[in-house]
Design a protein around this motif. Sequence first.
Motif, mmCIF file in Angstrom:
data_model
loop_
_atom_site.group_PDB
_atom_site.id
_atom_site.type_symbol
_atom_site.label_atom_id
_atom_site.label_comp_id
_atom_site.label_asym_id
_atom_site.label_seq_id
_atom_site.Cartn_x
_atom_site.Cartn_y
_atom_site.Cartn_z
ATOM 1 N N GLY A 1 -16.275 10.118 -0.376
ATOM 2 C CA GLY A 1 -16.563 8.830 0.253
ATOM 3 C C GLY A 1 -15.533 8.513 1.313
ATOM 4 O O GLY A 1 -14.750 9.378 1.716
ATOM 5 N N VAL A 2 -15.550 7.260 1.777
ATOM 6 C CA VAL A 2 -14.578 6.847 2.790
ATOM 7 C C VAL A 2 -13.986 5.492 2.411
ATOM 8 O O VAL A 2 -14.580 4.755 1.617
ATOM 9 N N VAL A 3 -12.822 5.199 3.001
ATOM 10 C CA VAL A 3 -12.217 3.877 2.812
ATOM 11 C C VAL A 3 -12.345 3.122 4.127
ATOM 12 O O VAL A 3 -11.889 3.597 5.165
ATOM 13 N N VAL A 4 -13.026 1.965 4.073
ATOM 14 C CA VAL A 4 -13.196 1.121 5.258
ATOM 15 C C VAL A 4 -12.778 -0.291 4.891
ATOM 16 O O VAL A 4 -13.300 -0.837 3.911
ATOM 17 N N ASN A 5 -11.843 -0.853 5.630
ATOM 18 C CA ASN A 5 -11.351 -2.203 5.334
ATOM 19 C C ASN A 5 -10.955 -2.373 3.871
ATOM 20 O O ASN A 5 -11.302 -3.363 3.225
ATOM 21 N N GLY A 6 -10.284 -1.367 3.334
ATOM 22 C CA GLY A 6 -9.811 -1.444 1.946
ATOM 23 C C GLY A 6 -10.897 -1.252 0.902
ATOM 24 O O GLY A 6 -10.642 -1.364 -0.300
ATOM 25 N N ARG A 7 -12.114 -0.971 1.317
ATOM 26 C CA ARG A 7 -13.220 -0.804 0.379
ATOM 27 C C ARG A 7 -13.588 0.678 0.287
ATOM 28 O O ARG A 7 -13.646 1.370 1.301
ATOM 29 N N ASN A 8 -13.834 1.171 -0.951
ATOM 30 C CA ASN A 8 -14.284 2.556 -1.106
ATOM 31 C C ASN A 8 -15.806 2.611 -1.007
ATOM 32 O O ASN A 8 -16.486 1.878 -1.719
ATOM 33 N N ILE A 9 -16.303 3.448 -0.135
ATOM 34 C CA ILE A 9 -17.758 3.601 -0.032
ATOM 35 C C ILE A 9 -18.085 5.058 -0.338
ATOM 36 O O ILE A 9 -17.585 5.960 0.337
ATOM 37 N N MET A 10 -18.850 5.267 -1.388
ATOM 38 C CA MET A 10 -19.059 6.625 -1.865
ATOM 39 C C MET A 10 -20.316 7.245 -1.244
ATOM 40 O O MET A 10 -21.243 6.544 -0.859
ATOM 41 N N ALA A 11 -20.312 8.568 -1.154
ATOM 42 C CA ALA A 11 -21.475 9.260 -0.584
ATOM 43 C C ALA A 11 -21.492 10.706 -1.066
ATOM 44 O O ALA A 11 -20.515 11.195 -1.635
ATOM 45 N N ASP A 12 -22.614 11.371 -0.811
ATOM 46 C CA ASP A 12 -22.737 12.773 -1.217
ATOM 47 C C ASP A 12 -22.191 13.709 -0.142
ATOM 48 O O ASP A 12 -21.801 14.825 -0.432
ATOM 49 N N LEU A 13 -22.254 13.246 1.096
ATOM 50 C CA LEU A 13 -21.620 14.054 2.143
ATOM 51 C C LEU A 13 -21.087 13.178 3.262
ATOM 52 O O LEU A 13 -21.587 12.075 3.495
#
Length: 497
Positions: A261-273
């Motif tokens: 996933g990625v971290v955007v504005n302190g938030r973790n956003i999960m993904a498969d790719l």
Amino acid sequence: KGRAIIVGAGIAGLATAIRLAVQGWQVQVFEINSYPGGKLSWFEQDGYAFDAGPSLFTQPQYIEDLFALANEPIQDYFQYVQSDVACRYFFANGKQVTAWADHSKFAAEMETQLGEPAANVHAYLQRSATTYNKIGKLFVEKSLRHWRQFSWKEVATAIKHSSKSLLMSSLNAYNEQAFTTKEAVQMFNRYATYNGSNPYKAPGMLSLIPHLELNVGTFYPKGGMISITNALHRLAEKKGVQFHFNSKVDRIIESAGKAEGVVVNGRNIMADLIVSNADVYFTYKHLLRNELAAKKVLKQERSSSALIFYWGIKTSFPQLGLHNIFFSDNYAEEFRHLFQTKSFYPDPTVYINITTKMESGQAPEGKENWFVMINAPANVGQPWSEWIPEARQRIISKLSAQLQCDVEALIETEAVLDPVTIEQRTASYMGSLYGTSSNSRMAAFLRHANDSAQIQGLYFVGGSVHPGGGIPLCMQSAAITVNLIQKQYKLKHVAHH
Ligand code: FAD
């Protein structure tokens, strides 16, 4: 399918988003800027419209492909016309050449204006087509791993078909063999700059570029280059892609060799790719915090950068067209400055792009929007604040002499883009326009691949990775990457069962 995250809404990010959405992935794009397009952006100032970055549009087929794939009628989004002139050239010695799209007309012009035998021009363009069709086309359509692991035989066969000088000589040496006049050599050397390279170092292989411009053609998108960005953005939205602007990705989350996933504005956003459309150097350095891998990327020389003046000009110049080149008096010295001393040459080659030549509405009636660009060295902390006004003055003197008028007095409005602002606005390391240069024989094979060998589920698209910079190659990087994803996920699916 699954969830995909794309870091960056540059044109390669947009094309990847469309391709993944068409295949059924849920796609989210995160972009630092408040607008899509990255380098391919636009602005308006005092009634003048300017394309900020790219100005030359070739190989529209790659844009057409996206609409065909998405089953959407392209004419509802995007229209373009073919130009009958590729470029107008002005030499330091006063000679002028119009590069007509029509070969016979162009070759005849080279003979009458320069004394270059028309037969040399025809022969060159024919060889250029062969080089592209036998080698270039294969290269830009396949993944690097394909080349590295399976296809050296194919490369060897392809190269056997062509002359050794394509790899062993520089583009300049190749062109000196092909032409008798120094002006023709200079004209065909310039194609190295189409990927930010040095014609005295880059291989003769780059002689395939004129095929794309002079055999396939140059085009103009209605509404200017920004129409490409707008069309792809609209198509992506139509296919359900979610865009998050003003959203900087701070980190790519990786665990046990997998991108999660990625971290955007302190938030973790999960993904498969995860697909990074950010410069590969910054992706390693900032998003993955892998200094070692970032350093490895820098083993390859970066492409050149640019200094651009956007000028609102309060009159019109009938002798100019959409693309115009005012050559420097000494090309070899210009490139030595750009790549060795990393400075400006006092008599730079000046490129002017004027879209009011193609359609009205881009400037007030009777006036012209000039995009005036010189090649600049990569940013290594030069004293730009001193150099830029100096360069501006030299450009103005050169153009005033060639056009026989006081250009300074005609500038109604002005904006500037330089290597530092290119780096800041598009997160392109050293302000490079095209990622890495092609200043070595093997450069093409040493760009970063489109997938990560270490981190599963992590991919790279855009001008800093395979197959390279410029709009057509960025489109291809999206196609190659999504093919890789498709193959890798198919394999995984089979393995699960
Ligand atoms: P970019 O346009 O670099 O976009 C990357 C995007 O990622 C940016 O929007 C950036 O903000 C975003 N990003 C980066 N990091 C993050 C992060 N951490 N989080 C979120 N977002 C992030 N090409 C041609 O074909 N013809 C031309 O005539 C031509 N002329 C050019 C002239 C200039 C002045 C320039 C600058 C380039 C030119 N090019 C030309 C090259 C062409 O513009 C590029 O190769 C192409 O636009 C690159 O697209 P890209 O998708 O790789 O990335």
